[in-house]
Write an enzyme that holds these catalytic residues in place. Sequence first.
Site: not given
Length: 424
Positions: A125, A204, A229-230, A384
């Site tokens: 990321f 990560d 939060y995912k 995605r």
Amino acid sequence: MNSFLEKAKALDKIDPLIGFKEKFVNNPSLIYLDGNSLGKLPLKTIETTSNIVKNQWGNRLIRSWNEHWIDLSNEIAKKIALIVGAQPDEIFVGDTTSLNLYKLLFAALTLQKDKTEIITDDLNFPTDLYIIQGLIKQQFKNHSLKVLKSNNEVFIDSATISEAIKKNTSLITLSLVSYKSSFLYNMKTINNLAHKNDSLVVWDLSHAAGATTIKLNETNADMAVGCTYKYLNGGPGSPAFLYVRKDLQNKLTNPIWSWFAHQKPFDFDPNFIESSGIQKFAISTPSILSLGAISPGLDIILEAGIENIQAKSSKQSVFLMDLIQKYLIPLNFKVASPLDQTKRGSHISITHEESYRINRAMITPKNINEKIIIPDFRPPNLIRIGITPLYTSYQDLYEAIIRISEIVTSKEYENFSTEKLTVT
């Protein structure tokens, strides 16, 4: 009836997790395929946060610190530990993913001060790369960063990692699941390769935790960070977490000396005394409103079972890939994820020269009676499609792919500008 639609309905009928969808806020006119970016709102979260605001804050005021809030981070850490295969005293919950990564990278580089090379890859990321670059420029000026090149930005084989690690390699930092391609690393293999050269690994877990089985202890992982939060459904910007293996904790020092990292913060000692264990990685007063919203999503995952969630994710991933091959490949789409489902996380990326406008047409259909379908777009040309097994059905996936094919065939995407929105 279409054979894929028949299969989708049949699979939904026998899906052991199908009932969990009702634990989230649902809109029957919307198919949500972006849980890998922001998870849905659990119904229980509405009740939980309302209680925090109206009762704990509104009525009990500061008394709530002793009654509810001071131990809230530790309570959530216990739940996350079960989901990622760690011990409760190896997880700290608070701050942001970026801040937690900064803390761990700084601590690891300081511990490994005689080694000056850092390894990452081009699948990582961007923020992770920024933090490494900043550390090298500001504090570790003798260090260098090696960014390993992937195969078409889709995957990297373990041999590439193995060849890159040298005696001078201080640490390796990678995303367990790539945010673009969904490539899934073999955590145990990478950890073993690093440890053979006395290097440390910082993972990560942001695009993996809550959808992929993670075994931090079993794979002898050193350190990790992740967001909530995912797939963990903690809410927008909810506090992140970090993991440090127990035997490493007293060897590492948090570079930010602050109130909640103090051994006895409420003694208000003017001199800093570092806390022991995982608490040393705390910084400041916990964000209670955001922190309190995390628990309901974690409870749902624990009830469903992370192994069951990953099993469904894998099956849905295969079904989705079959749909893509059947309906989208003939329309000039390409798959930008590993074809082997054992090497994928819980999303599949596809490319098309009109990906951005196709994405916009899915979210804002021309026909108001058409379902809204929300995936997400990543530059330069990725759509995605996120699979969140707790609330994604097989029929959702079928309808999404059929809708994409219709948008392309009818050129409905031409109704939209190529100018990008601020958030994609």
